[in-house]
Design an enzyme around this catalytic site. Structure first.
Site, PDB file in Angstrom:
ATOM      1  CG  HIS A 184       3.365   3.715   8.820  1.00  0.00           C
ATOM      2  ND1 HIS A 184       3.484   4.585   7.747  1.00  0.00           N
ATOM      3  CD2 HIS A 184       2.995   2.520   8.293  1.00  0.00           C
ATOM      4  CE1 HIS A 184       3.191   3.922   6.632  1.00  0.00           C
ATOM      5  NE2 HIS A 184       2.897   2.665   6.945  1.00  0.00           N
ATOM      6  NE  ARG A 207      -1.614  -2.300   2.757  1.00  0.00           N
ATOM      7  CZ  ARG A 207      -1.762  -3.570   2.391  1.00  0.00           C
ATOM      8  NH1 ARG A 207      -2.855  -3.951   1.815  1.00  0.00           N
ATOM      9  NH2 ARG A 207      -0.822  -4.473   2.633  1.00  0.00           N
ATOM     10  CB  THR A 208       3.405   2.602   2.333  1.00  0.00           C
ATOM     11  OG1 THR A 208       2.647   2.061   3.414  1.00  0.00           O
ATOM     12  CG2 THR A 208       3.901   3.981   2.703  1.00  0.00           C
ATOM     13  CE  LYS A 240      27.303  -2.358  -6.423  1.00  0.00           C
ATOM     14  NZ  LYS A 240      27.582  -1.230  -7.324  1.00  0.00           N
TER      15      LYS A 240
HETATM   16  N1  ASP Z   1       1.641  -2.000   6.874  1.00  0.00           N
HETATM   17  C1  ASP Z   1       1.776  -1.543   8.224  1.00  0.00           C
HETATM   18  C2  ASP Z   1       3.218  -1.207   8.527  1.00  0.00           C
HETATM   19  O1  ASP Z   1       4.044  -1.307   7.641  1.00  0.00           O
HETATM   20  C3  ASP Z   1       1.203  -2.517   9.198  1.00  0.00           C
HETATM   21  C4  ASP Z   1       1.759  -3.917   9.117  1.00  0.00           C
HETATM   22  O2  ASP Z   1       2.684  -4.201   8.355  1.00  0.00           O
HETATM   23  O3  ASP Z   1       1.221  -4.758   9.833  1.00  0.00           O
HETATM   24  O4  ASP Z   1       3.510  -0.821   9.619  1.00  0.00           O
HETATM   25  N1   CP Z   2      -0.406  -0.043   5.755  1.00  0.00           N
HETATM   26  C1   CP Z   2       0.803  -0.267   5.202  1.00  0.00           C
HETATM   27  O1   CP Z   2       1.801   0.400   5.538  1.00  0.00           O
HETATM   28  O2   CP Z   2       0.794  -1.216   4.245  1.00  0.00           O
HETATM   29  P1   CP Z   2       2.069  -1.731   3.436  1.00  0.00           P
HETATM   30  O3   CP Z   2       2.996  -2.353   4.473  1.00  0.00           O
HETATM   31  O4   CP Z   2       1.563  -2.700   2.442  1.00  0.00           O
HETATM   32  O5   CP Z   2       2.746  -0.533   2.827  1.00  0.00           O
END
Ligand code: ASP
Ligand code: CP
Length: 326
Positions: A152, A74-75, A103
């Site tokens: 985050h 997602r991010t 490296k």
């Molecule tokens: N995607 C979120 C994070 O990267 C939550 C998770 O990975 O559970 O923090």
């Molecule tokens: N919510 C979130 O950070 O998802 P990803 O880890 O998939 O980026």
């Protein structure tokens, strides 16, 4: 889902004097209520523009370096989509194993390299504090996309935007965070961000070994927000307005046996949710690995897929802000 009010127009001119121009986004501690109102306003405009015309040229010619030392769906992809919908382009470094990091190149050197080619850097890294280190090394804005078990911040911004869109307020809320509160960086950021609002109550439900860190609880307590810890959901679910479910962060455990003990500790399903209000929402930053049964997905209270879509608009707003176009 409420629709955005699109009465305002996006300010299209570059404004180097704007509050967020050239700024790093490292922690939610940088954001006050006024900032959130502003971000949400811009995110609304972004949503309206995406719905009406899809892609537009607000950041034409700008380049984003997407530097991910940890997995992401997602991010990473929402920052890419955000930049491309604003007419900019992206240098994707999702597989650091194919970069010179393998490296032995240091994070500061990697960041200095990328800023020679890009206008903004989005960084996800397994170490807490890494985003601050990168920001110190870079002249261009660095956006923290998750630093270990630290924070985050862009997730917390999209989470609060979600609550605003779905419930219509950020004051007077009973918020229950469930699961891995020790290693989950999303809840560390969200608890801190929500603590600025009035009449908020935070409930933490977790196995004993995954309790919310004292450091976060102390910061929230300074803002006089009531917090309570529980080992089961039963008592708090009936009064909850926002249930924020998290994944047990397997990759952070030192001893795999500890993970085995707590995995699957809580599973949200339609039967459990009978005890919850009709007017409430269930959120999850995702990915889920069994904490929410797929049988619950069609329930109108299941907000987690809408939540990830809101992330696109919030990240479009943040990119426009740090690049002086909002
Ligand atoms: N995607 C979120 C994070 O990267 C939550 C998770 O990975 O559970 O923090
Ligand atoms: N919510 C979130 O950070 O998802 P990803 O880890 O998939 O980026």
């Amino acid at each position: 889902m409420p629709t955005p009010s699109s009465s305002q127009h996006l300010p299209f001119g570059e404004n180097k004097g704007a509050d967020w121009y050239g700024k790093d986004i490292i922690s939610v501690k940088q954001f006050k209520r006024d900032d959130l109102e502003y971000i949400f306003g811009v995110a609304h405009e972004m949503r309206g523009m995406v719905e009406r015309i899809g892609t537009f040229d607000l950041l034409k010619g700008k380049i984003l370096a997407n530097l991910f030392y940890e997995p992401s769906t997602r991010t990473s992809s929402s920052f890419t989509a955000a930049m491309e919908r604003l007419g900019g382009s992206v240098i994707p470094i999702n597989e650091v194993k194919y970069s010179s990091v393998t490296k032995g190149e240091s994070l500061p050197d990697t960041v200095r390299t990328l800023e020679s080619y890009a206008d903004v850097i989005v960084l996800r890294h397994p170490e807490t504090g890494s985003a601050a280190i990168a920001a110190k090394a870079a002249r261009k804005p660095v956006i923290n996309a998750g630093d270990g078990t630290g924070e985050h911040p862009t997730q917390a911004l999209l989470d609060t935007f979600t609550i605003m869109e779905e419930i219509g307020r950020l004051d007077t809320l009973n918020v229950t965070m469930l699961g891995d509160l020790k290693y989950g960086r999303t809840v560390h950021s969200l608890a801190r961000l929500l603590s600025q609002f009035n009449n908020i109550k935070l409930n933490y439900v977790s196995p004993d070994i995954l309790r919310m860190p004292k450091e976060v609880m102390d910061e929230v307590a300074e803002k006089k927000v009531p917090q309570a810890e529980f080992s089961s959901l039963e008592k708090v679910l009936p009064n909850t307005d926002v249930l924020y479910v998290t994944r047990v962060q397997k990759e952070r455990f030192e001893d795999p046996a500890d993970y085995e003990k707590v995995k699957g500790a809580y599973v949200i399903d339609p039967a459990i949710m009978k005890a919850a209000k009709k007017e409430m929402i269930v959120m999850h930053p995702l990915p889920r690995v069994g904490e929410i049964s797929v049988d619950f997905d069609d329930d109108p209270r299941a907000a987690y897929f809408r939540q990830m879509e809101y992330g696109l608009y919030v990240r479009m707003a943040l990119l426009a802000m740090v690049l002086g176009k909002a």
